[in-house]
Design an enzyme around this catalytic site. Structure first.
Site, PDB file in Angstrom:
ATOM      1  N   GLY A  75       0.805  -1.209   0.000  1.00  0.00           N
ATOM      2  CA  GLY A  75       0.000   0.000   0.000  1.00  0.00           C
ATOM      3  C   GLY A  75       0.838   1.259   0.000  1.00  0.00           C
ATOM      4  N   ILE A 111       0.452   5.675   1.463  1.00  0.00           N
ATOM      5  CA  ILE A 111       0.465   6.429   2.710  1.00  0.00           C
ATOM      6  C   ILE A 111      -0.931   6.507   3.322  1.00  0.00           C
ATOM      7  CG2 ILE A 111       0.078   8.694   1.645  1.00  0.00           C
ATOM      8  CD1 ILE A 111       2.202   9.776   3.693  1.00  0.00           C
ATOM      9  N   THR A 112      -0.973   6.474   4.647  1.00  0.00           N
ATOM     10  CA  THR A 112      -2.225   6.666   5.358  1.00  0.00           C
ATOM     11  C   THR A 112      -1.939   7.303   6.711  1.00  0.00           C
ATOM     12  OG1 THR A 112      -4.335   5.610   5.953  1.00  0.00           O
ATOM     13  CG2 THR A 112      -2.307   4.416   6.521  1.00  0.00           C
ATOM     14  N   GLY A 130      -2.016  -4.804   8.759  1.00  0.00           N
ATOM     15  CA  GLY A 130      -3.411  -5.211   8.759  1.00  0.00           C
ATOM     16  C   GLY A 130      -4.365  -4.133   8.322  1.00  0.00           C
ATOM     17  N   ALA A 167      -7.100  -0.589   9.316  1.00  0.00           N
ATOM     18  CA  ALA A 167      -7.446   0.575  10.134  1.00  0.00           C
ATOM     19  C   ALA A 167      -8.904   0.909   9.851  1.00  0.00           C
ATOM     20  CB  ALA A 167      -6.550   1.762   9.794  1.00  0.00           C
ATOM     21  N   CYS A 176      -3.794   6.546   0.788  1.00  0.00           N
ATOM     22  CA  CYS A 176      -3.602   5.280   0.075  1.00  0.00           C
ATOM     23  C   CYS A 176      -3.328   5.485  -1.412  1.00  0.00           C
ATOM     24  CB  CYS A 176      -4.800   4.352   0.268  1.00  0.00           C
ATOM     25  SG  CYS A 176      -5.165   4.016   2.011  1.00  0.00           S
TER      26      CYS A 176
END
Length: 216
Positions: free
Chosen positions: A73, A75-76, A154, A156, A172
């Site tokens: 993935g 960035i978050t 995992g 969020a 994302c």
């Protein structure tokens, strides 16, 4: 058997590096055969995390620190009001990372249904989505890593967190969709503590049917 371990919920917010170190410790124990599969649940202190595919233009432009991590993935953001889960699971052979992600999505879709939220998948995009009046918004982000047959990182799940931090990034890596929370969708305050038990039970149930697709 799945061991569910709650590391911290409000008012205890877990520093990201602390949670990541715990993941690595327990991951090594599972790889060695010294621990059962484990689900870590927590709320983090505010932090941006970036997967290896994060482009420069997708990072904050205001100098906000970013932790580079070894998951898939982009960035978050993590922080108070968001339930973060790290399922540390030994996957069956042959390893199928996509199937693991689909299974996480299915479990979360089932949990959201208990709160009257109609979550769904979007083809080509990981995570769980909901239809809003003017947009299609992500309500749960997923990013994983599999090392030596055991998963890390995992999901969020946005419960009652602020959405302002997402304005400083391209969440994302997706610029044509929004982000929302359970509370925003249902019009009432729903905290991580409120959904914690449902998430824990859903993952325990999924762990007892490893060869079956969880209904989404």
């Amino acid at each position: 058997m799945l061991d569910v371990r709650t590391v911290g919920l409000a008012p205890r917010f877990v520093p990201y590096q602390e949670g990541w170190a715990l993941q690595r410790e327990l991951h090594a124990e599972i790889v060695a055969g010294d621990r059962d599969d484990t689900l870590l649940l927590m709320e983090h202190e505010p932090v941006y995390t970036a997967g290896a595919r994060t482009a420069r233009h997708e990072r904050p432009v205001d100098g906000t620190p970013v932790v580079d991590v070894d998951r898939g993935g982009k960035i978050t953001w993590h922080g108070p009001g968001q339930l973060v889960g790290y399922p540390l699971l030994r996957l069956p052979e042959p390893i199928d990372v996509v199937a693991h992600v689909r299974r996480l999505e299915a479990v979360l879709i089932g949990v959201l249904r208990e709160w009257g939220v109609d979550g769904y998948r979007v083809e080509g995009r990981s995570g769980v989505w909901v239809r809003r009046p003017l947009s299609e918004d992500k309500i749960a982000a997923i990013g994983v890593r599999v090392q030596r047959g055991v998963t890390m990182h995992g999901f969020a799940l946005n419960c009652d967190n602020s959405l302002l931090p997402f304005r400083s990034i391209v969440p994302c890596g997706i610029s044509d969709a929004g982000v929302t929370t359970i509370s925003e969708v249902v019009g009432a305050d729903v905290s991580p503590a409120d959904v914690h038990d449902a998430v824990a039970e859903a993952f325990r149930s999924a762990a007892t049917t490893p060869d079956a697709e969880v209904a989404a």
